[in-house]
Design an enzyme around this catalytic site. Structure first.
Site, mmCIF file in Angstrom:
data_model
loop_
_atom_site.group_PDB
_atom_site.id
_atom_site.type_symbol
_atom_site.label_atom_id
_atom_site.label_comp_id
_atom_site.label_asym_id
_atom_site.label_seq_id
_atom_site.Cartn_x
_atom_site.Cartn_y
_atom_site.Cartn_z
ATOM 1 N N LYS A 124 84.976 35.593 -21.947
ATOM 2 C CA LYS A 124 84.602 34.590 -20.939
ATOM 3 C C LYS A 124 83.488 33.738 -21.506
ATOM 4 O O LYS A 124 82.710 34.201 -22.333
ATOM 5 C CB LYS A 124 84.095 35.304 -19.675
ATOM 6 C CG LYS A 124 84.188 34.466 -18.428
ATOM 7 C CD LYS A 124 85.558 34.581 -17.810
ATOM 8 C CE LYS A 124 85.766 33.600 -16.670
ATOM 9 N NZ LYS A 124 87.025 33.893 -15.954
ATOM 10 N N ASP A 164 88.103 27.656 -15.630
ATOM 11 C CA ASP A 164 87.563 28.525 -14.580
ATOM 12 C C ASP A 164 86.849 27.561 -13.617
ATOM 13 O O ASP A 164 87.133 26.352 -13.637
ATOM 14 C CB ASP A 164 86.607 29.578 -15.190
ATOM 15 C CG ASP A 164 86.281 30.707 -14.225
ATOM 16 O OD1 ASP A 164 87.105 31.617 -14.069
ATOM 17 O OD2 ASP A 164 85.196 30.677 -13.593
HETATM 18 O O1 2IT Z 1 89.414 34.393 -14.311
HETATM 19 C C1 2IT Z 1 90.456 34.095 -14.933
HETATM 20 O O2 2IT Z 1 91.358 34.915 -15.128
HETATM 21 C C2 2IT Z 1 90.577 32.728 -15.444
HETATM 22 N N1 2IT Z 1 89.658 31.949 -15.249
HETATM 23 C C3 2IT Z 1 91.757 32.316 -16.250
HETATM 24 C C4 2IT Z 1 91.631 32.743 -17.670
HETATM 25 C C5 2IT Z 1 92.713 32.250 -18.584
HETATM 26 O O3 2IT Z 1 92.577 32.515 -19.789
HETATM 27 O O4 2IT Z 1 93.660 31.611 -18.148
#
Ligand code: 2IT
Length: 444
Positions: A124, A164
């Site tokens: 993340k 996100d």
């Molecule tokens: O919290 C999540 O799963 C997302 N923000 C999507 C992450 C993604 O790699 O699509």
């Protein structure tokens, strides 16, 4: 496993990282029983190795605003765990972003991605930069400055970021453009890309669609269906939009959306052009929902959250800890049937405990919202094959993945009295996959 001592050691090492510690605590409490049946996990210090991220990049992001002034934000990428596949997870641009929130999100992402059945590890990233009220050019300059540092740490088989909160198609486009120039390659290192340059159909809707496919399955365990049910949604971004679309398609009535300014209650249902209007609101750059109430002549509740309304289903779609114990009690008093987090850790630990204690159907974000990252995984597959699937193909795969996640939750979470503890089910299923992969790969 001595959960209490692991948690207190972690707290001493990372004081003040409240969201991260909250997320770890929830998982450890859920997996305690299963973990204790596997002494080999203890011998391999699986928990101690799993709770710390593999590495964290933290960097300054200097950029120039429209007045020619130099602004400095903080940028991060937490590469949490890549035992199953490349680090994968979103980028969040929001004033609340700090190391604690990104570590909690990266930790959760590791188990969520394991649940999808696709080969993706957890990561993340983000920044305390908020796109709210910024011009397009400011957002572009910020995204470029962010990537100027991050590009060397990511790649199609290393770490694949996505969107996100605060990061949608526009931001992904700017980041991907800069990445492509610097890395001299075009292999889809981001997901959530525009359809013209490697994006996948259904990705923008996927988190909300997947969430509703999951809720549909939850209701079916009790012989219920979405048709005719009232739904409270928080937020009005990408996730809330997809959720409202699919809930409406499946015959439910969405009666609330919310923003940082308060919430809107529309008893006739937020459907049709009203859902399209959510996109307009979102793109206005104002980040508020009050104009909806004015446009459609419905009630607006400033500075309040939608959980005070009587509904059958509550779907947090905004940010962590947006539904607390008092909200949970109000929903229960009003006869709520089902609560499913489409946001990550949308409910406080106390609210979750209350739902489970009262045997309300409740499911956590890492299961319910996994359709977003799952469809990102499908975007990676399409990029690797250099082709694009149809909407129907992607949607069918997404639906199948959500049904599969629901099934895994039942396998590990069904109690002897028939109640399905989805928190336990999701945590144990995700953990077992990650732990087994770690065992197979040795101490690395
Ligand atoms: O919290 C999540 O799963 C997302 N923000 C999507 C992450 C993604 O790699 O699509």
């Amino acid at each position: 496993m001595n959960t209490a001592s692991i948690l207190s050691a972690l707290e001493a090492k990372h004081p003040g990282e409240s969201e991260y510690l909250q997320a770890v605590k929830e998982v450890l409490l859920s997996i305690e029983d299963v973990y204790n049946q596997h002494p080999e996990f203890e011998r391999a210090s699986i928990i101690e190795r799993l709770v710390e991220p593999d590495r964290v990049f933290m960097f300054k992001v200097p950029w120039v605003d429209d007045n020619g002034r130099i602004q400095v934000n903080l940028g991060y990428r937490v590469q949490f765990n890549n035992v199953i596949g490349p680090y994968k997870g979103g980028i969040r641009f929001h004033a609340s972003v700090n190391l604690s929130s990104l570590k909690f999100l990266g930790f959760e992402q590791t188990f969520k991605n394991a649940l999808t059945t696709l080969p993706m590890g957890g990561g993340k990233g983000g920044s305390d930069f908020s796109p709210r009220g910024k011009s397009d050019m400011e957002v572009m300059r910020f995204c470029q400055a962010f990537i100027l540092e991050l590009w060397r740490h990511i790649g199609p088989n290393t770490d694949v970021p996505a969107g996100d909160i605060g990061v949608g198609g526009r931001e992904i486009g700017y980041m991907y453009g800069m990445y492509r120039r610097l890395a001299l390659e075009n292999t889809g290192t981001f997901t959530g890309k525009g359809l013209d340059f490697g994006g996948s159909l259904i990705r923008p809707e996927a988190t909300g669609f997947g969430g509703l496919y999951f809720v549909d399955r939850m209701l079916k365990t009790k012989g219920l269906e979405l048709k005719g049910k009232t739904v409270a949604i928080s937020g009005f971004g990408n996730v809330a939009w997809g959720a409202a679309l699919k809930a409406t398609q499946l015959g439910a009535k969405v009666v609330t959306i919310s923003g940082p300014d308060g919430y809107v209650y529309d008893p006739d249902g937020i459907a049709g052009e009203k859902i399209d209007y959510m996109l307009e609101l979102r793109n206005s750059g104002e980040d508020i929902v009050a104009p909806y109430a004015e446009k459609y002549g419905v009630a607006f509740f400033p500075d309040q959250r939608p959980w005070q309304q009587k509904v059958d289903i509550a779907l947090p779609c905004a940010i962590q800890n947006e539904l607390n114990e008092t909200d949970a009690q109000t929903l229960i008093d009003n006869g709520v049937l089902c609560v499913a987090e489409i946001s990550n850790m949308g409910c406080t630990a106390e609210a979750v405990d209350l739902f489970i204690d009262k045997k309300i159907m409740f499911a956590p974000g890492k299961a319910v919202n996994a359709g977003g990252v799952a469809t990102s995984g499908l975007e990676m597959t399409q990029n690797a094959m250099h082709l694009q699937w149809t909407e129907a193909e992607v949607d069918q795969k997404l639906h199948q993945i959500m049904n599969n996640i629901h099934e895994q939750c039942c396998v590990y979470g069904k109690q002897s009295d028939g109640y399905i503890n989805y928190v336990k089910g999701a945590n144990v299923a995700g953990f077992m996959k990650v732990a087994k992969a770690m065992m197979a790969q040795g101490v690395v």
